[in-house]
Design an enzyme around this catalytic site. Sequence first.
Site, PDB file in Angstrom:
ATOM      1  N   HIS A   4      10.387   2.945   4.934  1.00 35.16           N
ATOM      2  CA  HIS A   4      10.460   1.655   4.248  1.00 35.16           C
ATOM      3  C   HIS A   4       9.300   1.617   3.260  1.00 35.16           C
ATOM      4  O   HIS A   4       8.464   2.500   3.247  1.00 35.16           O
ATOM      5  CB  HIS A   4      10.395   0.503   5.243  1.00 35.16           C
ATOM      6  CG  HIS A   4       9.172   0.547   6.108  1.00 35.16           C
ATOM      7  ND1 HIS A   4       8.058  -0.191   5.862  1.00 35.16           N
ATOM      8  CD2 HIS A   4       8.888   1.306   7.181  1.00 35.16           C
ATOM      9  CE1 HIS A   4       7.151   0.087   6.768  1.00 35.16           C
ATOM     10  NE2 HIS A   4       7.615   0.985   7.577  1.00 35.16           N
ATOM     11  N   ASN A  41      -4.849  -4.351   8.505  1.00 30.19           N
ATOM     12  CA  ASN A  41      -5.358  -5.449   9.327  1.00 30.19           C
ATOM     13  C   ASN A  41      -6.825  -5.700   8.969  1.00 30.19           C
ATOM     14  O   ASN A  41      -7.736  -5.016   9.435  1.00 30.19           O
ATOM     15  CB  ASN A  41      -5.195  -5.117  10.817  1.00 30.19           C
ATOM     16  CG  ASN A  41      -5.401  -6.334  11.684  1.00 30.19           C
ATOM     17  OD1 ASN A  41      -6.471  -6.934  11.688  1.00 30.19           O
ATOM     18  ND2 ASN A  41      -4.372  -6.731  12.416  1.00 30.19           N
ATOM     19  N   SER A  43      -0.570 -13.523  -4.844  1.00 29.38           N
ATOM     20  CA  SER A  43       0.346 -12.648  -5.576  1.00 29.38           C
ATOM     21  C   SER A  43       1.433 -13.459  -6.287  1.00 29.38           C
ATOM     22  O   SER A  43       1.840 -14.528  -5.826  1.00 29.38           O
ATOM     23  CB  SER A  43       0.978 -11.645  -4.613  1.00 29.38           C
ATOM     24  OG  SER A  43       1.549 -12.310  -3.513  1.00 29.38           O
TER      25      SER A  43
END
Length: 574
Positions: free
Chosen positions: A12, A320, A537
């Site tokens: 992905h 993270n 974003s």
Amino acid sequence: MNILGVTGPALHDNSAALFVDGKLVAAAEEERFLRIKHAKRRQPVNAIRFCLAQAGIRPDEVDVVAYPYAPIPLTSPARWYYARRHWYEPGRALRAIYDGNRKVHRNTASVAQLLDELGIGSRRARLVAVEHHLAHASSAYHLSGFEEKTAIVSIDGKGEYATMFFGYGENGTIHRIKEFYDPDSLGWFYGALTEYLGFEIQDGEYKVMGMAPYGDPRKYDLSRLIQFDGGGIRVNTRLINVIGRRQYRANGRKYDFSREFVRWLGPVRNGDDIDEPYVHYAAAAQRLLEDAALSLIDHYVGDIIRETGKLCFAGGVALNVKLNQRLLAWPQLKQLFVQPAAGDAGTSVGAASYAATSFGEPVQKMEHVYLGPSFSTDECIAACREHPQKPAWVRLDDAPARAAEIIADGQPVAWFQGRMEFGPRALGNRSILGNASHPGMAERINAQIKYRERWRPFCPSLLDTVARDLLQSDHPAQFMTIAFDVAAHWKARIPEVVHKDGTARAQVVSDATNPRYYRLISELERHTGNAVVLNTSMNRRGEPIVCTPTDALNLFYGSDLRYLILEDLLIAKD
Ligand SMILES: [Fe+2]
């Protein structure tokens, strides 16, 4: 040498990246062109075409194609370990032994077919398969610019079979110390919790991280999910990281946790609120992830960190930022490089950089992520002329100064400039910017455009001149990969970008890597006294970040934003 890195449909976040003589000249995620988030199971056709066009290279001039997915031999412990740990599903377990590379072979065939279609030629160019975690490791180590011996860590859901890689780099070569295999996966554990908390796996992990500070990690003990001790780790596959019949099923879908898990913790969460007990589960899962990762890192590469102070980190778990904050707090750790495209998008870069160094071509340090397409002001005008909304524009002499004025005045601005960012963060070229000092700005951006969960944090971009004072750290922090404790005397000055726990996932901006963004924030400092801007974003909820001026216009007219700046053009709604 022209080396193209491509992910394949098995992964992905599909992407392509191009190195020319050891320099990363172009990289982009396919999702931005397709306008489908993560571009799962899609070939990076548009991304490859863009990389070649950007470098001015014909398809038949590509010397090497590297991809981050390689056959795992039966002599490796990986497939045997998988079989043993999944014995509760004998069919799947046995298949890992007798046909354990079928996905890799399918992926390879698919990549080869694509190369033929694009005129690169799967028999003409040299094809190099790189193990998934070696690609992650290379994307961190070879692009870090670190010269001394460097600890390397890669943690994700899984590649072929490996879920974690611990090793080191020395004189350009990567050495493996230890790998762990499916199902003992920290990325998958966190992904399963992400699903349980009502988000999509391999998508909503950052939301769990954002939710965690609202909960109390001591309220629920999740330690029975993962045992780790003395360099070992074992995930409890009665509860989590399960396959087949053990999977909990509801509403026509299968989950990565078991029925027993749901009996223990209660029904799967849904909705947008931060509610009990789920918020405490998020906190406990975050704490467990951090503790397990830090314990393993210390065990396998702690001596290297103590020796030279250098660590490189990639894999989805390296996104993270709270874990990275705890890593950076180690007194012995002097330099931490987290590959900005730490997820699978970055494995096209990593496979190519691994191939380059194995052919004796050293790879240059990654100085920035502005590796995608760019559009001139004239191209932006053309996009306006073709757009059904027929936008009127004003040509600006000094776009950064005008943007700063609007932001200082309390309005968000969609800021579209230069080359699109590679990796999940918008770092000032495809961003929506707001006044970090203006109370209610985060909510206004949410109301106008983002429509996202109100508890999710917004992040700051700040000038290098104030970074040390604000973040209390000398880390270069160019890529929004680490959370920092905001200094007490700054918290009240920039309330809109400080998270619930007093941290900020900050981007430090330098004049050298993004002069227009630097100038915008400098101008904003003149108005507000703070060299900080709220940066989020440029996309709506569930959409990829915009790529082209047309994407930006579509977003602008599909939202309540009032100001859009496309290169030197200002477009305003009344
Ligand atoms: Fe990965």
